[in-house]
Design an enzyme around this catalytic site. Structure first.
Site, short mmCIF file in Angstrom:
data_model
loop_
_atom_site.label_atom_id
_atom_site.label_comp_id
_atom_site.label_asym_id
_atom_site.label_seq_id
_atom_site.Cartn_x
_atom_site.Cartn_y
_atom_site.Cartn_z
N GLY A 12 12.07 8.50 62.71
CA GLY A 12 10.96 7.98 61.90
C GLY A 12 11.41 7.66 60.49
CB ALA A 13 14.82 6.83 59.26
CG ASN A 84 9.76 12.23 59.70
OD1 ASN A 84 8.88 12.90 59.15
ND2 ASN A 84 9.90 10.92 59.51
CB SER A 136 0.35 18.27 61.28
OG SER A 136 -0.99 18.24 60.83
CE1 TYR A 149 -0.26 13.70 64.27
CE2 TYR A 149 -1.69 15.23 63.12
CZ TYR A 149 -0.53 14.47 63.16
OH TYR A 149 0.34 14.49 62.10
CB ALA A 151 -3.33 19.25 71.84
CB ALA A 152 0.79 16.52 69.88
CE LYS A 153 2.59 16.03 64.20
NZ LYS A 153 4.03 15.67 64.06
CB ILE A 182 1.65 12.76 53.71
CG1 ILE A 182 2.01 14.17 54.20
CG2 ILE A 182 2.67 12.31 52.67
CD1 ILE A 182 3.29 14.23 55.03
N1 LIG Z 1 0.77 11.25 56.98
C1 LIG Z 1 0.20 12.43 57.12
O1 LIG Z 1 -0.97 12.65 56.70
C2 LIG Z 1 0.95 13.55 57.81
C3 LIG Z 1 0.48 14.87 57.62
C4 LIG Z 1 1.17 15.90 58.25
C5 LIG Z 1 2.26 15.64 59.04
N2 LIG Z 1 2.68 14.35 59.20
C6 LIG Z 1 3.83 14.10 60.08
O2 LIG Z 1 4.89 13.55 59.32
C7 LIG Z 1 5.73 12.75 60.16
C8 LIG Z 1 6.02 11.40 59.51
O3 LIG Z 1 4.80 10.68 59.44
P1 LIG Z 1 4.47 9.58 58.32
O4 LIG Z 1 3.27 10.06 57.63
O5 LIG Z 1 5.68 9.23 57.55
O6 LIG Z 1 4.01 8.38 59.28
P2 LIG Z 1 4.46 6.84 59.31
O7 LIG Z 1 4.58 6.31 57.94
O8 LIG Z 1 3.50 6.17 60.23
O9 LIG Z 1 5.90 6.92 59.97
C9 LIG Z 1 6.07 7.36 61.31
C10 LIG Z 1 7.42 6.94 61.80
O10 LIG Z 1 7.54 7.32 63.19
C11 LIG Z 1 8.16 6.26 63.88
N3 LIG Z 1 7.76 6.18 65.29
C12 LIG Z 1 6.51 6.15 65.81
N4 LIG Z 1 6.57 5.98 67.15
C13 LIG Z 1 7.89 5.89 67.47
C14 LIG Z 1 8.60 5.70 68.69
N5 LIG Z 1 7.96 5.56 69.86
N6 LIG Z 1 9.96 5.66 68.65
C15 LIG Z 1 10.62 5.78 67.48
N7 LIG Z 1 10.01 5.96 66.29
C16 LIG Z 1 8.65 6.01 66.29
C17 LIG Z 1 7.67 5.01 63.18
O11 LIG Z 1 8.61 3.97 63.44
P3 LIG Z 1 8.29 2.41 63.12
O12 LIG Z 1 8.63 2.25 61.67
O13 LIG Z 1 9.19 1.71 64.03
O14 LIG Z 1 6.82 2.22 63.42
C18 LIG Z 1 7.64 5.44 61.73
O15 LIG Z 1 8.86 5.19 61.10
C19 LIG Z 1 4.98 12.65 61.51
O16 LIG Z 1 5.56 13.55 62.44
C20 LIG Z 1 3.57 13.07 61.16
O17 LIG Z 1 2.88 13.61 62.27
C21 LIG Z 1 2.07 13.30 58.59
#
Ligand SMILES: NC(=O)c1ccc[n+]([C@@H]2O[C@H](COP(=O)([O-])OP(=O)(O)OC[C@H]3O[C@@H](n4cnc5c(N)ncnc54)[C@H](OP(=O)(O)O)[C@@H]3O)[C@@H](O)[C@H]2O)c1
Length: 264
Positions: A12-13, A84, A136, A149, A151-153, A182
């Site tokens: 998820g870089a 991530n 999360s 979500y 359940a997964a986390k 975030i």
């Molecule tokens: N944002 C929040 O409120 C929040 C809160 C708590 C925890 N988190 C956790 O933090 C982590 C990062 O989330 P974020 O907020 O940075 O979200 P984001 O901006 O939507 O980024 C998610 C990343 O995951 C990648 N991804 C999704 N499906 C994929 C797949 N099938 N194969 C490969 N890569 C995939 C996406 O790739 P693409 O660029 O190719 O789409 C994207 O780069 C997640 O695990 C999320 O659950 C987020």
């Protein structure tokens, strides 16, 4: 963990948190293998962090994608895996079709488990290694409107704890991170509107990435970010009926936002 010598596979870089993690980990001296699905975004992120890093594209919900990522990680000499990649999933459970639920479970839970299993033999062979699972608050404080979500986390949290205990006689650390909301593209306009209505706190990706880098440097298994979310997550563990009542009071607002289809 000494980040100067770390070689990290970051999934998820190119996402909101992932890109900021890439920047801060590179600044700390780590060499990164970035995994994502979008070549252009990966190239842009590599451009931001300088030389000595690499990238690969893969859909990590497919077994082939996981195998490719594990192979690339082995060739790069990875000793830290950061799971991530993830997707959100706001909506009422009975209104989500099964393919949506399956996608939420796949990338948020199954992918970290598969990738970890594929990489464990190599990680065990490094002098120092770590697996970081991005969970999360909802993994400890399951929330109405985020049932699949949560359940997964929650599954990812259980996986992290059990694996840490199973690897206690190895040099592989298992770190579970639980941020609150975030400000990233993961959250739809409807989620952002809900967070405003409920006065839920929302952190910047820069601040969360700083906490993740500190957690990885200092070690330790469980990291929950933010107060009062950390307190409510604890309370849910000891007196879930209190959280049931608190969330029942918010249910009408959650349902109202879940049923409004706002553009992302
Ligand atoms: N944002 C929040 O409120 C929040 C809160 C708590 C925890 N988190 C956790 O933090 C982590 C990062 O989330 P974020 O907020 O940075 O979200 P984001 O901006 O939507 O980024 C998610 C990343 O995951 C990648 N991804 C999704 N499906 C994929 C797949 N099938 N194969 C490969 N890569 C995939 C996406 O790739 P693409 O660029 O190719 O789409 C994207 O780069 C997640 O695990 C999320 O659950 C987020």
């Amino acid at each position: 963990m000494n980040l100067q010598n770390a070689r990290i596979l970051l999934t998820g870089a190119c996402g909101g948190l992932g890109q900021e993690l890439a920047v801060q980990l590179a600044k700390a001296g780590a060499k990164l293998l970035l995994a994502g699905r979008d070549r252009a975004k990966l190239a842009a992120t590599i451009g931001m962090i300088g030389s000595g890093h690499s990238s690969m594209t893969a859909d990590l919900t497919s077994p082939e994608g996981v195998a490719e990522a594990a192979g690339a990680a082995h060739a790069f000499g990875v000793n830290v895996l950061i799971n991530n990649a993830g997707i959100g999933g706001f909506g009422l459970y009975d209104e989500q079709d099964w393919s949506t639920v399956a996608r939420i479970l796949a990338i948020n839970l199954e992918t970290p488990m598969r990738l970890t299993q594929a990489m464990l033999p190599a990680l065990k062979a490094r002098p120092q290694a770590a697996i970081v699972n991005m969970g999360s608050t909802f993994g400890s404080l399951p929330f109405a409107g985020f049932t699949a979500y949560s359940a997964a986390k929650a599954g990812l949290r259980g996986f992290s704890q059990a694996l840490r205990r199973e690897l206690a006689d190895t040099q592989v650390a298992v770190i579970h991170i639980a941020p609150r909301a975030i400000n990233t593209p993961l959250n739809s306009d409807a989620v952002n509107a809900l967070n405003r209505a409920l006065k839920n706190n929302c952190d910047s990706p820069e601040a969360v990435a700083r906490q993740v880098v500190t957690a990885l440097s200092n070690g330790g298994g469980e990291h929950h970010f933010g107060f009062p979310e950390k307190f409510f997550a604890w309370l849910n563990g000891v007196a879930p009926a209190l959280i049931d009542r608190g969330l029942a009071d918010k249910l009408a607002v959650i349902k109202q936002h879940a049923s409004v289809r706002l553009p992302r």
